[in-house]
Design an enzyme around this catalytic site. Structure first.
Site, mmCIF file in Angstrom:
data_model
loop_
_atom_site.group_PDB
_atom_site.id
_atom_site.type_symbol
_atom_site.label_atom_id
_atom_site.label_comp_id
_atom_site.label_asym_id
_atom_site.label_seq_id
_atom_site.Cartn_x
_atom_site.Cartn_y
_atom_site.Cartn_z
ATOM 1 N N LYS A 54 0.835 -1.067 0.035
ATOM 2 C CA LYS A 54 0.021 0.074 0.100
ATOM 3 C C LYS A 54 0.891 1.337 0.006
ATOM 4 O O LYS A 54 0.604 2.039 -0.680
ATOM 5 C CB LYS A 54 -0.758 0.005 1.212
ATOM 6 C CG LYS A 54 -1.965 -1.254 1.235
ATOM 7 C CD LYS A 54 -2.866 -1.231 2.491
ATOM 8 C CE LYS A 54 -3.717 -2.622 2.281
ATOM 9 N NZ LYS A 54 -4.579 -2.822 3.477
ATOM 10 N N GLN A 98 -4.315 -1.380 9.759
ATOM 11 C CA GLN A 98 -4.330 -2.527 9.214
ATOM 12 C C GLN A 98 -5.134 -3.757 10.252
ATOM 13 O O GLN A 98 -4.555 -3.722 11.596
ATOM 14 C CB GLN A 98 -2.852 -2.946 8.897
ATOM 15 C CG GLN A 98 -2.781 -4.288 8.117
ATOM 16 C CD GLN A 98 -3.379 -4.474 6.771
ATOM 17 O OE1 GLN A 98 -3.611 -3.533 5.983
ATOM 18 N NE2 GLN A 98 -3.720 -5.328 6.022
ATOM 19 N N ASP A 121 -10.718 2.944 4.086
ATOM 20 C CA ASP A 121 -11.138 1.563 4.084
ATOM 21 C C ASP A 121 -12.619 1.293 4.008
ATOM 22 O O ASP A 121 -12.999 0.129 3.405
ATOM 23 C CB ASP A 121 -10.771 0.891 5.312
ATOM 24 C CG ASP A 121 -9.312 -0.048 5.249
ATOM 25 O OD1 ASP A 121 -9.182 -0.422 4.046
ATOM 26 O OD2 ASP A 121 -8.753 0.003 6.187
HETATM 27 N N1 GUN Z 1 -6.858 -6.617 6.245
HETATM 28 C C1 GUN Z 1 -7.217 -7.398 5.505
HETATM 29 N N2 GUN Z 1 -7.937 -6.570 4.618
HETATM 30 C C2 GUN Z 1 -7.693 -5.516 4.939
HETATM 31 C C3 GUN Z 1 -8.167 -4.062 4.289
HETATM 32 O O1 GUN Z 1 -8.656 -4.014 3.274
HETATM 33 N N3 GUN Z 1 -8.042 -3.109 5.004
HETATM 34 C C4 GUN Z 1 -7.376 -3.170 6.141
HETATM 35 N N4 GUN Z 1 -7.268 -2.138 6.839
HETATM 36 N N5 GUN Z 1 -6.962 -4.260 6.992
HETATM 37 C C5 GUN Z 1 -7.173 -5.372 6.017
#
Ligand code: GUN
Length: 290
Positions: A54, A98, A121
């Protein structure tokens, strides 16, 4: 029939290009550099590698990245204070915590601490809830299901009036995917571990979205001939021929489903790259809203 392989990597690349152009324009016209804060608690290797991808995407797309790695034993107070500070920081337009978090922290409490206008998100109840309310616009849709819809749109799959079946009801993928398909006028069935006679349900689907996290769960006999199958699963299976000792596979038996479906996303290279692209798109949207 051999299904068309949907190239998520190529489609994601064109979204990144659009974000790059949009970010450059925002900087020139309004002096705003989009900023994304990533918060990572603990040492989970998979989470570390997701966040790395990311952050690299931010760098490539002209988005400033503010990274906050925190130790596994971070207290609730410390984490909530950081989120409050990021919420007040005008250089930060998006906040991503995350998941999963260590078990002593409440995911629900942490997500609700993120201001909805910075919730790139799309997990805050104010955003997730509005996805289900006609006329109530969510500020952000969660990135993976938004990526699924974007893929369908860009390859020309008509959603309105179609029968869509979603496997898995997680808040990150299955539930919001079903809500987005419904918003786009599909007739939606959301299946889960208690669904009876799953193959009979999935065989009705013109669009089948698999998000259960079990390799090989979707087999050829579960797919209607010509259906569009979107495989959201990312599963590690042991593979001694690979240096890292595993390979990634989706929820579908790829060969079998390919012989029946009209189109299918591969894993890797299908939905995965779209998730990152949609995160960049959401962050640009957050910065543009000001
Ligand atoms: N853990 C697995 N997928 C995601 C996501 O799309 N965003 C976040 N913040 N954590 C995750």
């Amino acid at each position: 029939m051999t299904a068309r392989k949907i190239d998520g990597k190529a489609i994601a690349a064109s979204i990144h290009e659009e974000v790059r152009l949009g970010a450059a324009r925002l900087r020139e016209e309004r002096g705003i550099v989009p900023g994304l804060a990533t918060v990572l608690v603990g040492d989970d290797p998979a989470s570390h590698s997701y966040v790395k991808v990311k952050r690299r995407a931010c760098e490539e797309d002209g988005i400033r990245s503010f990274h906050h790695p925190l130790p596994e034993d971070t207290s609730r107070e410390t984490l909530l204070r950081l989120i409050r500070d990021l919420g007040e920081n005008p250089e930060v337009h998006g906040i991503l915590v995350q998941l999963p978090l260590p078990s002593h922290l409440s995911e629900a409490e942490v997500i609700e601490a993120i201001p909805p206008r910075k919730d790139v998100d799309g997990f805050h109840p104010a955003n997730l809830g509005r996805l289900g309310l006609k006329g109530g616009e969510a500020l952000f849709a969660p990135c993976t299901p938004a990526g699924v819809l974007e893929l369908l749109g860009r390859i020309g799959v008509g959603i309105a009036g179609s029968r869509a079946v979603v496997l898995g009801r997680s808040k990150i993928v299955g539930l919001p995917a079903a809500l987005l398909l419904l918003r786009n006028d599909a007739t939606v069935t959301l299946c889960h571990s208690r669904t009876k006679d799953l193959p009979a349900v999935t065989r009705e689907a013109d669009i089948l979205v698999a998000a259960i996290g079990r390799p090989g769960a979707v087999t050829a006999d579960m797919v209607k001939p010509g259906a569009v199958v979107i495989d959201v699963g990312v599963n590690r299976v042991p593979d001694s021929s690979r240096k890292r000792g595993y390979r990634l596979v989706g929820d579908c038996d790829f060969e079998g489903v390919s012989s029946v479906a009209g189109a299918l996303t591969p894993v890797p290279g299908g939905v995965g790259p779209m998730t990152i692209a949609m995160l960049m798109k959401n962050t640009l949207a957050a910065a543009s809203r000001g």
